[in-house]
Enzyme design. Structure first.
Site, PDB file in Angstrom:
ATOM      1  N   ASN A   1      34.885  76.318  74.557  1.00  8.53           N
ATOM      2  CA  ASN A   1      34.696  74.859  74.559  1.00  8.53           C
ATOM      3  C   ASN A   1      33.504  74.620  75.489  1.00  8.53           C
ATOM      4  O   ASN A   1      33.650  74.332  76.664  1.00  8.53           O
ATOM      5  CB  ASN A   1      35.956  74.153  75.060  1.00  8.53           C
ATOM      6  CG  ASN A   1      37.143  74.452  74.156  1.00  8.53           C
ATOM      7  OD1 ASN A   1      37.009  74.483  72.935  1.00  8.53           O
ATOM      8  ND2 ASN A   1      38.302  74.698  74.739  1.00  8.53           N
TER       9      ASN A   1
ATOM     10  N   LYS B   1      32.282  78.296  68.835  1.00  6.19           N
ATOM     11  CA  LYS B   1      33.503  77.647  68.341  1.00  6.19           C
ATOM     12  C   LYS B   1      33.033  76.344  67.717  1.00  6.19           C
ATOM     13  O   LYS B   1      32.595  75.434  68.421  1.00  6.19           O
ATOM     14  CB  LYS B   1      34.457  77.382  69.502  1.00  6.19           C
ATOM     15  CG  LYS B   1      35.685  76.541  69.131  1.00  6.19           C
ATOM     16  CD  LYS B   1      36.649  76.424  70.310  1.00  6.19           C
ATOM     17  CE  LYS B   1      37.837  75.524  69.990  1.00  6.19           C
ATOM     18  NZ  LYS B   1      38.811  75.447  71.109  1.00  6.19           N
TER      19      LYS B   1
ATOM     20  N   GLU C   1      39.251  72.077  66.918  1.00  3.88           N
ATOM     21  CA  GLU C   1      39.833  71.348  68.056  1.00  3.88           C
ATOM     22  C   GLU C   1      38.817  70.406  68.696  1.00  3.88           C
ATOM     23  O   GLU C   1      38.658  70.367  69.916  1.00  3.88           O
ATOM     24  CB  GLU C   1      40.393  72.339  69.088  1.00  3.88           C
ATOM     25  CG  GLU C   1      41.495  73.210  68.513  1.00  3.88           C
ATOM     26  CD  GLU C   1      42.161  74.127  69.525  1.00  3.88           C
ATOM     27  OE1 GLU C   1      41.501  74.543  70.479  1.00  3.88           O
ATOM     28  OE2 GLU C   1      43.362  74.408  69.331  1.00  3.88           O
TER      29      GLU C   1
ATOM     30  N   LYS D   1      41.161  85.723  65.404  1.00  2.00           N
ATOM     31  CA  LYS D   1      42.286  86.012  66.305  1.00  2.00           C
ATOM     32  C   LYS D   1      43.275  86.965  65.622  1.00  2.00           C
ATOM     33  O   LYS D   1      43.358  86.994  64.401  1.00  2.00           O
ATOM     34  CB  LYS D   1      43.011  84.712  66.687  1.00  2.00           C
ATOM     35  CG  LYS D   1      42.185  83.814  67.615  1.00  2.00           C
ATOM     36  CD  LYS D   1      42.990  82.629  68.148  1.00  2.00           C
ATOM     37  CE  LYS D   1      42.121  81.771  69.058  1.00  2.00           C
ATOM     38  NZ  LYS D   1      42.827  80.623  69.648  1.00  2.00           N
TER      39      LYS D   1
ATOM     40  N   ASP E   1      47.905  81.252  66.907  1.00  2.00           N
ATOM     41  CA  ASP E   1      47.170  81.095  68.164  1.00  2.00           C
ATOM     42  C   ASP E   1      47.778  81.927  69.291  1.00  2.00           C
ATOM     43  O   ASP E   1      48.414  81.359  70.175  1.00  2.00           O
ATOM     44  CB  ASP E   1      47.153  79.614  68.552  1.00  2.00           C
ATOM     45  CG  ASP E   1      46.209  79.328  69.697  1.00  2.00           C
ATOM     46  OD1 ASP E   1      45.510  80.255  70.114  1.00  2.00           O
ATOM     47  OD2 ASP E   1      46.173  78.174  70.163  1.00  2.00           O
TER      48      ASP E   1
ATOM     49  N   GLU F   1      39.786  89.182  67.848  1.00  2.00           N
ATOM     50  CA  GLU F   1      39.865  88.488  69.144  1.00  2.00           C
ATOM     51  C   GLU F   1      41.313  88.487  69.600  1.00  2.00           C
ATOM     52  O   GLU F   1      42.199  88.025  68.879  1.00  2.00           O
ATOM     53  CB  GLU F   1      39.365  87.042  68.995  1.00  2.00           C
ATOM     54  CG  GLU F   1      39.479  86.234  70.286  1.00  2.00           C
ATOM     55  CD  GLU F   1      38.959  84.788  70.159  1.00  2.00           C
ATOM     56  OE1 GLU F   1      38.172  84.505  69.236  1.00  2.00           O
ATOM     57  OE2 GLU F   1      39.379  83.947  70.977  1.00  2.00           O
TER      58      GLU F   1
ATOM     59  N   GLU G   1      48.331  82.945  78.108  1.00  2.00           N
ATOM     60  CA  GLU G   1      48.578  81.521  77.910  1.00  2.00           C
ATOM     61  C   GLU G   1      49.972  81.240  77.352  1.00  2.00           C
ATOM     62  O   GLU G   1      50.626  80.285  77.745  1.00  2.00           O
ATOM     63  CB  GLU G   1      47.510  80.974  76.950  1.00  2.00           C
ATOM     64  CG  GLU G   1      47.722  79.535  76.547  1.00  2.00           C
ATOM     65  CD  GLU G   1      46.677  79.046  75.553  1.00  2.00           C
ATOM     66  OE1 GLU G   1      45.739  79.786  75.227  1.00  2.00           O
ATOM     67  OE2 GLU G   1      46.813  77.898  75.088  1.00  2.00           O
TER      68      GLU G   1
ATOM     69  N   HIS H   1      55.337  79.135  68.776  1.00  2.00           N
ATOM     70  CA  HIS H   1      54.802  77.856  69.248  1.00  2.00           C
ATOM     71  C   HIS H   1      55.906  76.875  69.661  1.00  2.00           C
ATOM     72  O   HIS H   1      55.950  75.728  69.220  1.00  2.00           O
ATOM     73  CB  HIS H   1      53.915  77.226  68.172  1.00  2.00           C
ATOM     74  CG  HIS H   1      52.789  76.426  68.760  1.00  2.00           C
ATOM     75  ND1 HIS H   1      53.002  75.341  69.580  1.00  2.00           N
ATOM     76  CD2 HIS H   1      51.446  76.538  68.660  1.00  2.00           C
ATOM     77  CE1 HIS H   1      51.843  74.838  69.954  1.00  2.00           C
ATOM     78  NE2 HIS H   1      50.870  75.545  69.425  1.00  2.00           N
TER      79      HIS H   1
END
Ligand code: BDP
Length: 728
Positions: free
Chosen positions: A229, A306, A310, A379, A384, A406, A412, A540
């Site tokens: 980001n 990216k 998002e 990914k 995610d 990735e 996280e 999630h």
């Protein structure tokens, strides 16, 4: 306290200080490059095998190699061996390339298999003396070989009759830092960024060099300095000077720097009114920017992007495709040999399709449409970085476009830095998954090392877990994940277990009484997180924003496809996301044999069951138990594993210095609390749908569902949206 007792305690403390091997506490700064002296029985054989260092001609990289040898041998053997340009005794260590070392040249070694970055380590005879040669075609291979040689000693291997050859299977082995220019780190749990942007380029923190040493010891050869980001500011001249200063520190260690580039940069830091990739002025701007960067940093790696993900800007803002955007940037860096790593992590708030299908839908039609210097960065799973996901369906599905893998090293979704979860097992699981893209045996490892589909470029990236904390990663055991990433990037077919064993030996102790239980603990640790956060393919379920702790009830926020309820779909009948042909049909994105296996409830691997199917609570699992009972048992098992980990660690204090022992102990205690919290909150919530009793012996949740729903933890580190609570 009576004076006699005080005196007795003081005497005992002094005695302990004398006999304790841990007179000096360790803070973890040395990582796995902890060259502490070997045990007495190894001193003799190792000193005999490393009695002399024969230097090579000077270069920054060879200087680093020699410095590492001196430092490593000095630490391991008590003092460094003498440096002598001629082999004068048995036990000489000769290192270099045929060009930089006459001794290496005279050996006429066949170095073809070593390639540009590989090396040989051989026991040889030179002028009648026993010697060890560490040879490579390029200086960087020599440095990698030196680290390998030191690892042999650090893990107490014999140095006799060595015949090692090693070369990386993947070309670009990269750490992606999600570091912001203000010093914060997105999803960083180890303190602030290690890049001190304000004092760069004038001051070069010695830590930059230690970082480079750690990376080079694993063969990591690229670093993206800033967050995906991205801020356009990093591309301004002021910041490029800072980037160049870091590049200079890293260069001797074979590390190229890359930058995350914000697609809208031309609009943000120049006077252009558009960032449309098909606009000639925009393309010219990027070309000029690339030229400017390469003037400062001739070996600059390229850009990571990216885009249209998002909320990030991208080519679709101008109704162009991802290929249009990537190719325009690729053309800008191509004359300099640069790469574009274009991320496939896209899902749109306007697309009502199953979120996990969207990247494939977007990119599969673009296969073969990218420039040769574009790598598509995918990914490991289609969602995610969850504790467990099936592999991304794009692997194997884009034979005409090099895909790079990735993974996320920073945890996280696996309990941040306080929960112990060794990720080597998770990555091995992904790398060894068979995509069947070109028939049986088409593992993800073979996709990304290029052997399956003949990719011209190959790469792997890990989202770094490094920060300014003294121990680098926010916890001692998280260092193992940095380590495992690097080792797997070099050889994606390595076993997670042997990587863990090397790390434990290098980081803590070689005593089998320590190595064996700690490796066992690490090997089960990721599965424990899966168990206590949501097994059987659930994903999630964590709190919004900071992603720490459970919130399976959460349906808040602007985007349904970022909420737990979207993913688990629990109701009175059952739980899970129907991704078969009767549901979202995500299964159809996999190769036919895999799709057929996943379409069928009976043949879907249990670990992915609820990822692909909505399953009735009373569904009979292969064990004969119902789904509900098994789900609860997984939660219980997760808690039990953590309790066992605590017990194991508690019995190992005599092998570890007090400082590291205490932190690991405290974190494990925290992890047990977290595991119970996850277990209790999740059972309380899912039971409100299943309405079924817990199996005998399973404790009811400690608190009510309302209690768990009201838990609020503001200021969790790493959250770009902090402070926030899941519920008001
Ligand atoms: C998600 C993170 C977010 C990242 C994003 C990404 O929550 O902070 O920006 O991935 O990979 O997991 O771009």
């Amino acid at each position: 306290m009576p004076i006699v007792r005080v005196l007795a305690l003081a005497v005992m403390a002094c005695a302990a200080a004398i006999v304790s091997p841990w007179a000096v506490a360790e803070d973890g700064y040395e990582l796995w490059l902890r060259y502490h002296s070997v045990e007495d029985q190894w001193i003799g054989p190792y000193r005999a095998a490393a009695a002399q260092i024969v230097p090579a001609t000077d270069s920054a990289t060879l200087r680093a190699a020699q410095a590492e040898l001196v430092r490593g041998l000095g630490g391991l053997l008590g003092f460094p061996p003498p440096i002598d340009p001629d082999v004068t005794q048995d036990g000489a260590i000769v290192f270099g390339t045929p060009k930089s070392s006459p001794a290496v040249a005279n050996l006429h070694l066949d170095l073809t298999g070593a390639g540009p970055e590989g090396y040989l380590i051989r026991s040889v005879a030179i002028g009648g003396h026993a010697a060890t040669v560490i040879a490579a075609n390029q200086d960087i291979g020599v440095l990698y070989g030196v680290f390998h040689f030191l690892r042999l000693m650090q893990t107490r291997q014999s140095l006799e009759q060595l015949n090692i050859s090693s070369a990386p299977r993947i070309q670009h082995r990269i750490l992606d830092h999600w570091d912001n220019l203000d010093g914060s780190v997105e999803r960083g749990y180890a303190g602030a960024s290690i890049w001190h942007w304000f004092t760069l380029p004038q001051y070069l923190d010695p830590r930059y060099t230690d970082y480079a040493r750690a990376c080079a010891s694993l063969g990591i050869n690229g670093v993206v300095l800033d967050n995906v980001n991205a801020s356009a500011v990093v591309l301004t001249p002021l910041y490029l000077d800072k980037v160049a200063a870091l590049a200079k520190v890293f260069r001797p260690y074979g590390i190229r720097v890359y930058l995350s580039a914000r697609f809208s940069s031309p609009v943000e830091i120049s006077s252009l009114k558009t960032a449309d990739p098909l606009n000639a002025a925009v393309a010219a701007w990027w070309r000029a920017k690339a030229d400017e960067i390469y003037r400062l940093i001739p070996d600059f790696g390229g850009f990571l992007v990216k885009a249209n993900s998002e909320g990030q800007p991208g080519p679709q803002d101008y109704h162009r495709t991802h290929a249009d955007g990537a190719n325009m940037m690729a053309d800008a860096v191509a004359p300099h040999g640069g790469l574009i790593m274009w991320r496939a992590f896209v899902y749109s708030q306007n697309d009502k399709n199953d979120r996990v299908k969207q990247a494939y839908t977007e990119f599969k039609p673009l296969d073969g449409k990218f420039r040769p210097n574009v790598l598509l960065q995918v990914k490991n799973g289609p969602l995610d970085f969850q504790p467990r996901e099936p592999v991304h369906p794009l692997f194997g599905a884009m034979p005409g476009t090099p895909l790079m893998l990735e993974v996320q090293i920073t945890k996280e979704y696996l309990g941040l830095n306080t929960n112990l979860a060794y990720l080597g097992t998770m990555w091995q699981e992904a790398l060894q998954t068979d995509t069947y893209a070109a028939g049986k045996g088409s593992t993800v490892a073979k996709v990304i090392d290029g052997s399956l589909q003949g990719y011209r470029q190959t790469g792997i990236a890990g989202v770094a877990n490094v920060g300014a904390d003294r121990n680098w990663c926010g916890s001692h055991f998280d260092q193992a994940n940095w380590y495992a990433f690097g080792r797997l990037a070099w050889d994606p077919d390595l076993e997670a277990r042997s990587i863990a064993a090397d790390w434990v030996r290098m980081t803590f102790s070689n005593d089998p009484a320590f190595v064996q239980p700690v490796v066992a603990m690490m090997m089960g640790s990721r599965e424990a997180v899966v168990d206590y956060t949501g097994a059987l393919g659930l994903a999630h379920l964590m709190a919004h924003g900071h992603h720490y702790g459970p919130a399976p009830w959460d349906a808040s926020g602007k985007r349904a496809d970022q909420t737990p309820v979207y993913f688990h779909r629990a109701n009175a009948e059952g739980i899970g996301f129907d991704r078969t042909s009767s549901g979202s049909n995500a299964v159809s994105q996999y190769a036919p044999p895999v799709a057929a296996m996943l379409e069928n409830l009976q043949t879907t691997p249990e670990k992915y069951l609820l990822w692909f199917h909505h399953v009735p609570w009373d569904y009979k699992m292969p064990s004969g138990k119902t789904l509900w009972i098994e789900l609860v048992e997984h939660y219980d098992q997760g808690v039990r594993t953590v309790q066992q980990m605590r017990k194991t660690w508690a019995g190992l204090s005599s092998y570890v210095d007090p400082e590291r022992f205490a932190q690991v102990s405290a974190f494990l205690e925290e992890q047990e609390r977290d595991a119970k919290w996850w277990r209790n909150a999740s059972i309380a919530y899912f039971q409100s749908f299943s309405k079924r009793p817990l199996p005998p012996g399973s404790e009811p949740p400690e608190h009510s569902l309302q209690f768990y729903e009201s838990v609020c933890i503001p200021y969790v580190p790493g959250d770009p949206n902090a402070p926030r609570c899941t519920r008001k």
